[in-house]
Design a protein around this motif. Structure first.
Motif, short mmCIF file in Angstrom:
data_model
loop_
_atom_site.label_atom_id
_atom_site.label_comp_id
_atom_site.label_asym_id
_atom_site.label_seq_id
_atom_site.Cartn_x
_atom_site.Cartn_y
_atom_site.Cartn_z
N MET A 1 -26.28 -21.43 -5.78
CA MET A 1 -27.13 -20.42 -5.01
C MET A 1 -27.06 -19.18 -6.09
SD MET A 1 -26.27 -17.92 -1.89
CE MET A 1 -27.21 -16.38 -2.11
N TRP A 2 -25.93 -18.54 -6.37
CA TRP A 2 -26.02 -17.42 -7.16
C TRP A 2 -26.49 -17.37 -8.57
CZ3 TRP A 2 -25.96 -12.81 -4.91
CH2 TRP A 2 -25.32 -12.86 -3.76
N ARG A 3 -26.16 -18.75 -9.19
CA ARG A 3 -26.38 -19.10 -10.42
C ARG A 3 -28.06 -19.17 -10.61
NH1 ARG A 3 -22.32 -20.64 -13.95
NH2 ARG A 3 -23.80 -21.70 -15.49
N ASP A 4 -28.65 -19.69 -9.57
CA ASP A 4 -30.30 -19.91 -9.59
C ASP A 4 -30.79 -18.60 -9.29
OD1 ASP A 4 -29.72 -22.78 -9.70
OD2 ASP A 4 -29.98 -22.86 -7.31
N LEU A 5 -30.28 -17.96 -8.39
CA LEU A 5 -30.86 -16.36 -8.20
C LEU A 5 -30.96 -15.65 -9.39
CD1 LEU A 5 -30.29 -13.88 -5.44
CD2 LEU A 5 -30.11 -13.23 -7.73
N ILE A 6 -29.83 -15.48 -10.34
CA ILE A 6 -29.54 -14.80 -11.51
C ILE A 6 -30.62 -15.36 -12.52
CG2 ILE A 6 -27.94 -14.65 -13.37
CD1 ILE A 6 -25.67 -14.59 -11.19
N LEU A 7 -30.77 -16.86 -12.71
CA LEU A 7 -31.56 -17.14 -13.65
C LEU A 7 -32.98 -17.17 -13.40
CD1 LEU A 7 -29.41 -20.34 -14.84
CD2 LEU A 7 -29.72 -18.32 -16.13
N GLU A 8 -33.20 -17.08 -12.02
CA GLU A 8 -34.52 -17.02 -11.66
C GLU A 8 -35.07 -15.65 -12.05
OE1 GLU A 8 -36.85 -16.08 -7.40
OE2 GLU A 8 -35.77 -18.37 -7.72
N ALA A 9 -34.27 -14.65 -11.95
CA ALA A 9 -34.53 -13.27 -12.29
C ALA A 9 -34.41 -12.89 -13.80
CB ALA A 9 -33.55 -12.31 -11.60
N MET A 10 -33.87 -13.38 -14.46
CA MET A 10 -33.67 -13.34 -16.08
C MET A 10 -33.33 -14.84 -16.53
SD MET A 10 -31.42 -10.68 -18.13
CE MET A 10 -31.35 -10.91 -19.81
N ALA A 11 -34.19 -15.58 -17.26
CA ALA A 11 -33.98 -16.92 -17.55
C ALA A 11 -32.63 -16.74 -18.53
CB ALA A 11 -34.96 -17.59 -18.14
N ASP A 12 -32.40 -15.86 -19.36
CA ASP A 12 -31.63 -15.74 -20.62
C ASP A 12 -30.43 -14.76 -20.26
OD1 ASP A 12 -33.35 -13.68 -20.82
OD2 ASP A 12 -33.19 -13.51 -22.80
N ALA A 13 -30.25 -14.81 -19.00
CA ALA A 13 -28.67 -14.09 -18.51
C ALA A 13 -27.50 -15.01 -18.98
CB ALA A 13 -28.88 -13.92 -17.22
N GLU A 14 -26.69 -14.46 -19.26
CA GLU A 14 -25.54 -15.10 -19.80
C GLU A 14 -24.50 -14.99 -18.41
OE1 GLU A 14 -23.44 -13.61 -23.36
OE2 GLU A 14 -25.39 -12.97 -24.22
N LEU A 15 -24.09 -16.46 -18.40
CA LEU A 15 -23.21 -16.70 -17.13
C LEU A 15 -21.89 -17.27 -17.72
CD1 LEU A 15 -25.85 -18.37 -14.78
CD2 LEU A 15 -25.39 -15.98 -15.08
N ALA A 16 -20.65 -16.57 -17.24
CA ALA A 16 -19.49 -17.16 -17.78
C ALA A 16 -18.92 -18.33 -16.80
CB ALA A 16 -18.35 -16.07 -17.44
N ARG A 50 -23.93 -11.26 -17.82
CA ARG A 50 -24.63 -10.27 -18.85
C ARG A 50 -25.79 -10.24 -18.64
NH1 ARG A 50 -21.28 -8.59 -23.71
NH2 ARG A 50 -19.37 -8.81 -23.08
N GLY A 51 -26.75 -9.24 -18.80
CA GLY A 51 -27.96 -8.96 -18.65
C GLY A 51 -28.46 -8.37 -19.94
N HIS A 52 -29.72 -7.74 -19.85
CA HIS A 52 -30.45 -7.11 -20.82
C HIS A 52 -29.30 -6.30 -21.82
CE1 HIS A 52 -34.28 -7.82 -18.93
NE2 HIS A 52 -33.67 -7.51 -17.69
N TYR A 53 -29.61 -6.51 -22.97
CA TYR A 53 -28.77 -5.67 -23.93
C TYR A 53 -27.22 -5.95 -24.19
CZ TYR A 53 -33.38 -3.39 -23.82
OH TYR A 53 -34.61 -2.89 -23.79
N ASP A 54 -27.04 -7.09 -23.50
CA ASP A 54 -25.50 -7.52 -23.22
C ASP A 54 -24.88 -6.82 -22.30
OD1 ASP A 54 -25.57 -9.87 -24.73
OD2 ASP A 54 -25.17 -8.74 -26.77
N THR A 55 -25.51 -6.18 -21.30
CA THR A 55 -25.02 -5.13 -20.20
C THR A 55 -24.10 -6.16 -19.32
OG1 THR A 55 -26.93 -3.55 -20.48
CG2 THR A 55 -25.57 -3.67 -18.54
N ASP A 56 -23.07 -5.79 -18.93
CA ASP A 56 -22.13 -6.41 -18.17
C ASP A 56 -22.50 -6.07 -16.90
OD1 ASP A 56 -20.51 -7.66 -19.90
OD2 ASP A 56 -19.51 -5.70 -20.36
N VAL A 57 -23.56 -6.81 -16.19
CA VAL A 57 -24.17 -6.73 -14.94
C VAL A 57 -23.04 -6.93 -13.73
CG1 VAL A 57 -26.07 -7.37 -13.45
CG2 VAL A 57 -26.65 -7.34 -15.70
#
Length: 144
Positions: A1-16, A50-57
């Motif tokens: 669920m969370w991975r889908d929400l994150i990648l929908e909001a930002m396709a290139d977000a980095e997920l640990a 991690r989001g835009h500019y490698d920010t630790d969201v």
């Protein structure tokens, strides 16, 4: 669920990789309180975002424990800022401001702590709203 929400909001977000049960229990032990339910479930899917500019969201469980313990124990911070015990920081904007849940009283809303003014302001209606806002907008969306 969370991975889908994150990648929908930002396709290139980095997920640990997912957090271990030991890491989550360790964070709760250090903090002396449970992690908010949504945050715990997110960390079980991905232990940091991690989001835009490698920010630790969203920080890892280990960093959540370390940063909060550090803020709460700092004698220097105690002289400069209001108490941090009511807050549970879990992410930042890359420029010093940090996002937190209010733990006393318990709230699901996300607040932002302004490191320059010690201001604590409402930012989002929970973790899902926070993730959408921060991953869809690389600016200072919480100030708008």
């Amino acid at each position: 669920m969370w991975r889908d929400l994150i990648l929908e909001a930002m396709a290139d977000a980095e997920l640990a990789e997912p957090a271990t049960s030991e890491a989550l229990a360790g964070a709760e032990r250090v903090l002396g309180q449970p992690l908010p339910g949504d945050l715990s479930f997110l960390l079980r899917e991905c232990n940091g975002v991690r989001g835009h500019y490698d920010t630790d969201v969203v920080w890892s469980a280990e960093r959540i424990a370390k940063e909060n313990a550090s803020f709460r124990a700092s004698a220097d911070f105690a002289k400069l800022y209001m108490p941090f015990e009511p807050l549970m920081f879990f992410g930042d904007n890359g420029g010093g401001d940090q996002f937190a849940f209010i733990r006393n009283p318990l709230r699901d809303d996300v607040f932002v702590w302004d490191h320059e003014s010690d201001g604590r302001s409402w930012a989002a209606n929970g973790l899902a709203d926070y993730l959408r806002r921060t991953l869809e907008d690389s600016g200072d969306w919480w100030r708008d």
